[in-house]
Design a protein around this motif. Structure first.
Motif, PDB file in Angstrom:
ATOM      1  N   CYS A 189       0.845  -1.214   0.000  1.00 34.26           N
ATOM      2  CA  CYS A 189       0.000   0.000   0.000  1.00 34.26           C
ATOM      3  C   CYS A 189       0.874   1.256   0.000  1.00 34.26           C
ATOM      4  CB  CYS A 189      -0.929   0.012   1.203  1.00 34.26           C
ATOM      5  SG  CYS A 189      -2.236  -1.222   1.108  1.00 34.26           S
ATOM      6  N   HIS A 190       2.000   1.217   0.731  1.00 36.73           N
ATOM      7  CA  HIS A 190       2.913   2.371   0.712  1.00 36.73           C
ATOM      8  C   HIS A 190       3.445   2.607  -0.703  1.00 36.73           C
ATOM      9  CE1 HIS A 190       2.837   3.003   4.971  1.00 36.73           C
ATOM     10  NE2 HIS A 190       3.455   1.882   5.287  1.00 36.73           N
ATOM     11  N   VAL A 191       3.838   1.503  -1.362  1.00 36.48           N
ATOM     12  CA  VAL A 191       4.370   1.619  -2.732  1.00 36.48           C
ATOM     13  C   VAL A 191       3.347   2.298  -3.641  1.00 36.48           C
ATOM     14  CG1 VAL A 191       5.000   0.273  -4.790  1.00 36.48           C
ATOM     15  CG2 VAL A 191       5.991  -0.320  -2.580  1.00 36.48           C
ATOM     16  N   GLU A 192       2.081   1.903  -3.482  1.00 35.23           N
ATOM     17  CA  GLU A 192       1.029   2.480  -4.345  1.00 35.23           C
ATOM     18  C   GLU A 192       0.791   3.962  -4.065  1.00 35.23           C
ATOM     19  OE1 GLU A 192      -1.574  -1.642  -4.706  1.00 35.23           O
ATOM     20  OE2 GLU A 192      -2.426   0.062  -3.638  1.00 35.23           O
ATOM     21  N   ALA A 193       0.876   4.341  -2.786  1.00 37.13           N
ATOM     22  CA  ALA A 193       0.413   5.694  -2.409  1.00 37.13           C
ATOM     23  C   ALA A 193       1.490   6.769  -2.396  1.00 37.13           C
ATOM     24  CB  ALA A 193      -0.231   5.625  -1.024  1.00 37.13           C
ATOM     25  N   ILE A 194       2.747   6.384  -2.184  1.00 36.46           N
ATOM     26  CA  ILE A 194       3.741   7.365  -1.739  1.00 36.46           C
ATOM     27  C   ILE A 194       4.036   8.477  -2.759  1.00 36.46           C
ATOM     28  CG2 ILE A 194       5.889   6.121  -2.378  1.00 36.46           C
ATOM     29  CD1 ILE A 194       6.749   6.817   0.603  1.00 36.46           C
ATOM     30  N   ALA A 195       4.197   8.119  -4.024  1.00 33.58           N
ATOM     31  CA  ALA A 195       4.563   9.148  -5.009  1.00 33.58           C
ATOM     32  C   ALA A 195       3.414  10.133  -5.221  1.00 33.58           C
ATOM     33  CB  ALA A 195       4.954   8.486  -6.332  1.00 33.58           C
ATOM     34  N   TYR A 196       2.202   9.586  -5.295  1.00 30.03           N
ATOM     35  CA  TYR A 196       1.031  10.452  -5.470  1.00 30.03           C
ATOM     36  C   TYR A 196       0.916  11.423  -4.294  1.00 30.03           C
ATOM     37  CZ  TYR A 196      -3.804  11.966  -5.521  1.00 30.03           C
ATOM     38  OH  TYR A 196      -4.929  12.737  -5.508  1.00 30.03           O
ATOM     39  N   LEU A 197       1.135  10.876  -3.083  1.00 35.74           N
ATOM     40  CA  LEU A 197       0.987  11.681  -1.869  1.00 35.74           C
ATOM     41  C   LEU A 197       2.039  12.804  -1.822  1.00 35.74           C
ATOM     42  CD1 LEU A 197      -1.233  10.968   0.141  1.00 35.74           C
ATOM     43  CD2 LEU A 197       0.491   9.922   1.589  1.00 35.74           C
ATOM     44  N   ALA A 198       3.248  12.505  -2.312  1.00 35.90           N
ATOM     45  CA  ALA A 198       4.307  13.518  -2.328  1.00 35.90           C
ATOM     46  C   ALA A 198       3.895  14.678  -3.251  1.00 35.90           C
ATOM     47  CB  ALA A 198       5.622  12.909  -2.780  1.00 35.90           C
ATOM     48  N   GLY A 199       3.314  14.330  -4.397  1.00 33.98           N
ATOM     49  CA  GLY A 199       2.840  15.363  -5.328  1.00 33.98           C
ATOM     50  C   GLY A 199       1.753  16.209  -4.677  1.00 33.98           C
ATOM     51  N   GLN A 200       0.860  15.522  -3.967  1.00 33.80           N
ATOM     52  CA  GLN A 200      -0.241  16.219  -3.287  1.00 33.80           C
ATOM     53  C   GLN A 200       0.302  17.149  -2.187  1.00 33.80           C
ATOM     54  OE1 GLN A 200      -2.934  13.500  -1.371  1.00 33.80           O
ATOM     55  NE2 GLN A 200      -4.519  15.030  -1.121  1.00 33.80           N
ATOM     56  N   ALA A 201       1.323  16.685  -1.468  1.00 35.46           N
ATOM     57  CA  ALA A 201       1.898  17.502  -0.381  1.00 35.46           C
ATOM     58  C   ALA A 201       2.518  18.782  -0.941  1.00 35.46           C
ATOM     59  CB  ALA A 201       2.936  16.694   0.397  1.00 35.46           C
ATOM     60  N   LEU A 202       3.198  18.662  -2.091  1.00 33.43           N
ATOM     61  CA  LEU A 202       3.780  19.860  -2.720  1.00 33.43           C
ATOM     62  C   LEU A 202       2.684  20.813  -3.189  1.00 33.43           C
ATOM     63  CD1 LEU A 202       6.654  18.262  -4.856  1.00 33.43           C
ATOM     64  CD2 LEU A 202       6.908  19.682  -2.813  1.00 33.43           C
ATOM     65  N   GLN A 203       1.667  20.215  -3.803  1.00 32.99           N
ATOM     66  CA  GLN A 203       0.569  21.035  -4.337  1.00 32.99           C
ATOM     67  C   GLN A 203      -0.147  21.787  -3.202  1.00 32.99           C
ATOM     68  OE1 GLN A 203      -2.521  18.790  -6.200  1.00 32.99           O
ATOM     69  NE2 GLN A 203      -2.945  20.375  -7.692  1.00 32.99           N
ATOM     70  N   GLU A 204      -0.441  21.073  -2.120  1.00 35.88           N
ATOM     71  CA  GLU A 204      -1.155  21.725  -1.000  1.00 35.88           C
ATOM     72  C   GLU A 204      -0.295  22.788  -0.319  1.00 35.88           C
ATOM     73  OE1 GLU A 204      -3.137  19.089   1.739  1.00 35.88           O
ATOM     74  OE2 GLU A 204      -4.233  18.125   0.104  1.00 35.88           O
ATOM     75  N   ALA A 205       1.037  22.572  -0.347  1.00 34.94           N
ATOM     76  CA  ALA A 205       1.938  23.572   0.243  1.00 34.94           C
ATOM     77  C   ALA A 205       2.094  24.776  -0.686  1.00 34.94           C
ATOM     78  CB  ALA A 205       3.300  22.933   0.530  1.00 34.94           C
ATOM     79  N   GLY A 206       1.692  24.588  -1.946  1.00 32.51           N
ATOM     80  CA  GLY A 206       1.789  25.673  -2.928  1.00 32.51           C
ATOM     81  C   GLY A 206       3.224  25.970  -3.333  1.00 32.51           C
ATOM     82  N   ILE A 207       4.053  24.929  -3.361  1.00 30.76           N
ATOM     83  CA  ILE A 207       5.453  25.126  -3.759  1.00 30.76           C
ATOM     84  C   ILE A 207       5.855  24.104  -4.835  1.00 30.76           C
ATOM     85  CG2 ILE A 207       6.156  26.076  -1.517  1.00 30.76           C
ATOM     86  CD1 ILE A 207       7.393  23.334  -0.905  1.00 30.76           C
ATOM     87  N   SER A 208       6.963  24.397  -5.509  1.00 33.80           N
ATOM     88  CA  SER A 208       7.464  23.449  -6.503  1.00 33.80           C
ATOM     89  C   SER A 208       8.574  22.614  -5.867  1.00 33.80           C
ATOM     90  CB  SER A 208       8.011  24.214  -7.711  1.00 33.80           C
ATOM     91  OG  SER A 208       9.237  24.814  -7.339  1.00 33.80           O
ATOM     92  N   LYS A 209       8.935  21.533  -6.547  1.00 35.00           N
ATOM     93  CA  LYS A 209      10.007  20.643  -6.062  1.00 35.00           C
ATOM     94  C   LYS A 209      11.284  21.417  -5.757  1.00 35.00           C
ATOM     95  CE  LYS A 209       9.752  17.685  -9.600  1.00 35.00           C
ATOM     96  NZ  LYS A 209      10.037  16.524 -10.470  1.00 35.00           N
ATOM     97  N   LYS A 210      11.545  22.431  -6.599  1.00 32.41           N
ATOM     98  CA  LYS A 210      12.814  23.172  -6.482  1.00 32.41           C
ATOM     99  C   LYS A 210      12.915  23.970  -5.186  1.00 32.41           C
ATOM    100  CE  LYS A 210      13.984  23.587 -11.328  1.00 32.41           C
ATOM    101  NZ  LYS A 210      12.707  23.331 -12.056  1.00 32.41           N
ATOM    102  N   GLU A 211      11.782  24.213  -4.568  1.00 37.04           N
ATOM    103  CA  GLU A 211      11.797  24.997  -3.309  1.00 37.04           C
ATOM    104  C   GLU A 211      12.044  24.139  -2.069  1.00 37.04           C
ATOM    105  OE1 GLU A 211       8.661  28.329  -3.254  1.00 37.04           O
ATOM    106  OE2 GLU A 211       8.102  27.094  -4.972  1.00 37.04           O
ATOM    107  N   ILE A 212      12.141  22.826  -2.259  1.00 40.04           N
ATOM    108  CA  ILE A 212      12.397  21.924  -1.124  1.00 40.04           C
ATOM    109  C   ILE A 212      13.899  21.992  -0.769  1.00 40.04           C
ATOM    110  CG2 ILE A 212      12.547  19.455  -0.495  1.00 40.04           C
ATOM    111  CD1 ILE A 212       9.740  20.575  -0.306  1.00 40.04           C
ATOM    112  N   ASP A 213      14.195  22.226   0.517  1.00 37.03           N
ATOM    113  CA  ASP A 213      15.588  22.375   0.961  1.00 37.03           C
ATOM    114  C   ASP A 213      16.182  21.077   1.500  1.00 37.03           C
ATOM    115  OD1 ASP A 213      15.765  25.290   0.604  1.00 37.03           O
ATOM    116  OD2 ASP A 213      14.190  25.308   2.139  1.00 37.03           O
TER     117      ASP A 213
END
Ligand code: KG4
Length: 333
Positions: free
Chosen positions: A50-74
């Protein structure tokens, strides 16, 4: 500093973005509870899949909800111990790939340190030193937190964790998994003095705990009633059981706070959601002038934000990992 934080130690896949250890920009969780409920507990291989299925989608959702792009992650943080090994490995490997691709530091976080840090998100004024009781499904421990990364266990369960005990009690009563909430609901209509359950004391360390005797006593009571045809007062069993857990945790924790001179007490982990335990702590601390910190219910269970909070302080302490980071089922705090 914006940290992408990943948690996959058990049956929740969680990804969050946390800024400077205290500000939650997003906190996304995908629970697998339904998948495990039919088995009455977590099935490790199902959890990993279940982790394998969910993790990448959830990471995209976390970035979207934070309103930032990947490049802004430190930095990228991940729970690497303790937990179900297959489940942890999914998060660790995903976090490594993210950190590698983004060219940012990778921060390993101990799961229980994360639970403790959930309180930093709820209480901006909270900082070490304090005493912490961490009570979850897999761990029950008293921890001296003398700095953000300076922690020492002074007592822990010798057998079952408090949460596990709630789950087994629920199971024998035919309630769904995870059992904490259903037992709490059932206990609301019960008399907590109807059944007397054992409260264990461990001879060579007054701060160690034991819950296996309590678990066995609950199971025996239910089976005896079934076999003898005696009526079981289920609500009072749930209330008496919860009282026994609370009576095992609260006085011991207060004693430790007084013995070691802590005026701040933190309670963390899934079982900290229990209303009876929260109110018993509140009463005990109030009458002794101890400041009590318990996270709001949504931050008691596993989440990514708590990992992001602790990760910030791990980073400040220089605790980063290379691409050879591994996961560990067991690890001292
Ligand atoms: O911290 P957590 O979400 O996961 C671990 O890291 O283990 O804790 C899960 C545990 C389960 O055993 C669950 O039954 C228990 O926390 N729990 C509760 C309550 N809500 C969750 N126990 C007692 N009362 C509750 N309201």
């Amino acid at each position: 500093m914006k940290i992408l934080a990943i948690e996959s130690s058990c049956d929740e896949t969680a990804v969050a973005v946390v800024e400077d250890g205290r500000k939650v920009l997003s906190d996304c969780i995908s629970s697998q509870v339904d998948k495990h409920a039919i088995y009455g507990g977590v099935v490790p291989e199902i959890a990993s899949r279940c982790h394998v299925e969910a993790i990448a989608y959830l990471a995209g959702q976390a970035l979207q909800e934070a309103g930032i792009s990947k490049k802004e992650i430190d930095a990228v943080a991940v729970t690497y111990a303790p937990g179900l090994i297959g489940a942890l490995l999914v998060g660790v490997n995903f976090a490594k790939s993210c950190a590698f691709e983004l060219g940012v530091p990778l921060i390993p976080v101990h799961h229980i340190r994360g639970h403790i840090a959930a309180n930093y998100l709820a209480y901006p004024e909270l900082e070490p030193p304090f005493l912490c009781l961490a009570i979850s499904g897999g761990n029950t421990m008293l921890v001296r937190v003398d700095g953000y990364t300076d922690m020492r266990i002074i007592g822990c369960t010798r057998d079952d964790a408090a949460g596990e005990c709630f789950d087994k009690t629920a199971r024998v009563l035919g309630l769904p998994y995870p059992g904490g909430k259903p037992v709490e609901k059932l206990a609301a209509g019960g008399d907590d003095s109807r059944y007397v359950f054992p409260i264990a004391h461990v001879a060579d360390n007054e701060f160690d705990m034991s819950f296996s005797g309590l678990k066995t006593a609950v199971i025996n009571l239910v089976h005896n009633c079934e076999q003898s045809g005696k009526e079981l007062d289920r609500a009072s069993l749930a209330a008496s059981f919860t009282k026994a857990i609370s009576d095992s945790l609260v006085p011991r924790t207060i004693l430790a706070a007084e013995k070691f001179g802590y005026s701040d007490l933190v309670v963390a982990g899934g079982v900290a959601a229990n209303k009876r335990i929260r109110s018993d702590f509140s009463e005990a601390c109030g009458s002794r002038g101890i400041n009590l910190y318990i996270p709001p219910i949504r931050l008691c269970g596993d989440n990514g934000a708590m990992i992001g909070a602790q990760a910030y302080y791990e980073f400040l302490a220089g605790h980063t990992a290379g691409t050879d980071l591994n996961a560990y089922a067991n690890m001292d705090i």
